[in-house]
Design a protein around this motif. Structure first.
Motif, PDB file in Angstrom:
ATOM      1  N   GLN A   8     -26.023  14.620  53.999  1.00  0.00           N
ATOM      2  CA  GLN A   8     -26.653  15.569  54.760  1.00  0.00           C
ATOM      3  C   GLN A   8     -27.014  16.758  54.209  1.00  0.00           C
ATOM      4  O   GLN A   8     -26.042  17.343  53.665  1.00  0.00           O
ATOM      5  CB  GLN A   8     -25.975  15.711  56.207  1.00  0.00           C
ATOM      6  CG  GLN A   8     -26.787  16.482  57.337  1.00  0.00           C
ATOM      7  CD  GLN A   8     -25.928  16.382  58.510  1.00  0.00           C
ATOM      8  OE1 GLN A   8     -24.456  16.857  58.601  1.00  0.00           O
ATOM      9  NE2 GLN A   8     -26.583  16.207  59.521  1.00  0.00           N
ATOM     10  N   MET A   9     -28.344  17.091  54.437  1.00  0.00           N
ATOM     11  CA  MET A   9     -28.701  18.652  53.661  1.00  0.00           C
ATOM     12  C   MET A   9     -29.065  19.369  54.499  1.00  0.00           C
ATOM     13  O   MET A   9     -29.495  19.026  55.604  1.00  0.00           O
ATOM     14  CB  MET A   9     -29.846  18.391  52.653  1.00  0.00           C
ATOM     15  CG  MET A   9     -29.733  17.464  51.477  1.00  0.00           C
ATOM     16  SD  MET A   9     -30.842  16.983  50.592  1.00  0.00           S
ATOM     17  CE  MET A   9     -31.271  18.896  49.877  1.00  0.00           C
ATOM     18  N   CYS A  10     -28.863  20.698  54.571  1.00  0.00           N
ATOM     19  CA  CYS A  10     -29.304  21.604  55.551  1.00  0.00           C
ATOM     20  C   CYS A  10     -29.570  23.022  54.690  1.00  0.00           C
ATOM     21  O   CYS A  10     -28.793  23.414  53.737  1.00  0.00           O
ATOM     22  CB  CYS A  10     -27.960  22.063  56.429  1.00  0.00           C
ATOM     23  SG  CYS A  10     -28.305  23.294  57.845  1.00  0.00           S
ATOM     24  N   ARG A  12     -30.489  26.891  55.261  1.00  0.00           N
ATOM     25  CA  ARG A  12     -30.659  28.156  56.023  1.00  0.00           C
ATOM     26  C   ARG A  12     -31.303  29.132  55.506  1.00  0.00           C
ATOM     27  O   ARG A  12     -31.246  29.612  54.376  1.00  0.00           O
ATOM     28  CB  ARG A  12     -29.129  28.673  56.642  1.00  0.00           C
ATOM     29  CG  ARG A  12     -28.359  27.602  57.328  1.00  0.00           C
ATOM     30  CD  ARG A  12     -27.068  27.968  57.576  1.00  0.00           C
ATOM     31  NE  ARG A  12     -26.156  26.913  57.988  1.00  0.00           N
ATOM     32  CZ  ARG A  12     -25.951  26.734  59.203  1.00  0.00           C
ATOM     33  NH1 ARG A  12     -26.782  27.392  60.443  1.00  0.00           N
ATOM     34  NH2 ARG A  12     -25.233  25.636  59.626  1.00  0.00           N
ATOM     35  N   VAL A  23     -33.053  26.977  60.527  1.00  0.00           N
ATOM     36  CA  VAL A  23     -32.322  25.961  59.735  1.00  0.00           C
ATOM     37  C   VAL A  23     -33.104  24.977  59.574  1.00  0.00           C
ATOM     38  O   VAL A  23     -33.744  24.289  60.691  1.00  0.00           O
ATOM     39  CB  VAL A  23     -30.985  25.614  60.596  1.00  0.00           C
ATOM     40  CG1 VAL A  23     -30.307  24.417  59.752  1.00  0.00           C
ATOM     41  CG2 VAL A  23     -29.954  26.785  60.765  1.00  0.00           C
ATOM     42  N   GLN A  25     -32.657  20.736  58.579  1.00  0.00           N
ATOM     43  CA  GLN A  25     -31.874  19.816  58.420  1.00  0.00           C
ATOM     44  C   GLN A  25     -32.462  18.647  58.241  1.00  0.00           C
ATOM     45  O   GLN A  25     -33.174  18.138  59.069  1.00  0.00           O
ATOM     46  CB  GLN A  25     -30.633  19.742  59.554  1.00  0.00           C
ATOM     47  CG  GLN A  25     -29.536  19.011  59.349  1.00  0.00           C
ATOM     48  CD  GLN A  25     -28.578  19.165  60.609  1.00  0.00           C
ATOM     49  OE1 GLN A  25     -28.855  19.641  61.591  1.00  0.00           O
ATOM     50  NE2 GLN A  25     -27.166  18.814  60.349  1.00  0.00           N
ATOM     51  N   LEU A  27     -31.597  14.584  58.737  1.00  0.00           N
ATOM     52  CA  LEU A  27     -30.822  13.856  59.418  1.00  0.00           C
ATOM     53  C   LEU A  27     -30.607  12.403  58.730  1.00  0.00           C
ATOM     54  O   LEU A  27     -29.664  11.902  58.696  1.00  0.00           O
ATOM     55  CB  LEU A  27     -31.624  13.776  60.848  1.00  0.00           C
ATOM     56  CG  LEU A  27     -31.531  14.964  61.626  1.00  0.00           C
ATOM     57  CD1 LEU A  27     -31.985  14.583  63.073  1.00  0.00           C
ATOM     58  CD2 LEU A  27     -30.189  15.402  61.819  1.00  0.00           C
ATOM     59  N   VAL A  40     -36.431  15.115  59.590  1.00  0.00           N
ATOM     60  CA  VAL A  40     -35.979  16.518  59.264  1.00  0.00           C
ATOM     61  C   VAL A  40     -36.118  17.329  60.818  1.00  0.00           C
ATOM     62  O   VAL A  40     -37.169  17.015  61.406  1.00  0.00           O
ATOM     63  CB  VAL A  40     -37.220  17.045  58.363  1.00  0.00           C
ATOM     64  CG1 VAL A  40     -37.083  18.520  58.370  1.00  0.00           C
ATOM     65  CG2 VAL A  40     -37.321  16.259  56.966  1.00  0.00           C
ATOM     66  N   THR A  42     -36.078  21.025  62.371  1.00  0.00           N
ATOM     67  CA  THR A  42     -36.189  22.494  62.004  1.00  0.00           C
ATOM     68  C   THR A  42     -35.938  23.255  63.315  1.00  0.00           C
ATOM     69  O   THR A  42     -36.562  22.920  64.395  1.00  0.00           O
ATOM     70  CB  THR A  42     -37.701  22.916  61.517  1.00  0.00           C
ATOM     71  OG1 THR A  42     -38.126  22.015  60.328  1.00  0.00           O
ATOM     72  CG2 THR A  42     -37.678  24.265  61.128  1.00  0.00           C
ATOM     73  N   LYS A  54     -38.803  18.045  65.271  1.00  0.00           N
ATOM     74  CA  LYS A  54     -38.610  16.987  64.578  1.00  0.00           C
ATOM     75  C   LYS A  54     -39.698  16.165  63.881  1.00  0.00           C
ATOM     76  O   LYS A  54     -40.688  16.003  64.914  1.00  0.00           O
ATOM     77  CB  LYS A  54     -37.762  16.152  65.662  1.00  0.00           C
ATOM     78  CG  LYS A  54     -36.946  14.931  64.934  1.00  0.00           C
ATOM     79  CD  LYS A  54     -36.246  14.097  65.982  1.00  0.00           C
ATOM     80  CE  LYS A  54     -35.501  12.912  65.251  1.00  0.00           C
ATOM     81  NZ  LYS A  54     -34.623  12.256  66.376  1.00  0.00           N
TER      82      LYS A  54
END
Length: 70
Positions: A8-10, A12, A23, A25, A27, A40, A42, A54
């Motif tokens: 999982q990438m995030c 910020r 952020v 992210q 999913l 993705v 946001t 989304k």
């Protein structure tokens, strides 16, 4: 050798001058045609307001850039 386990990438970011932050992210990632797609999310915060988006972004081998599905 790549692992099949998805990470999982995030990401910020914030701007202290305006009080804006957000952020992005990832999913999920899954194969699609000759490439892959990512789900993705946001989240943006500005002046006590929050917006959540989304989207699905797809990348195909041999084609530059990302294609966003609606």
């Amino acid at each position: 050798v790549r692992s099949r386990r998805q990470r999982q990438m995030c990401i910020r970011d914030s701007n202290n001058t305006t009080g804006t932050n957000g952020v992005v992210q990832i999913l999920s990632t899954y194969p699609q045609g000759s490439g892959y797609c990512r789900t993705v999310v946001t989240r943006l915060h500005y002046k006590s307001k929050e917006r959540i988006f989304k989207e699905i972004a797809c990348k195909e081998s041999g084609h530059p850039g990302w294609r966003f599905q609606t």
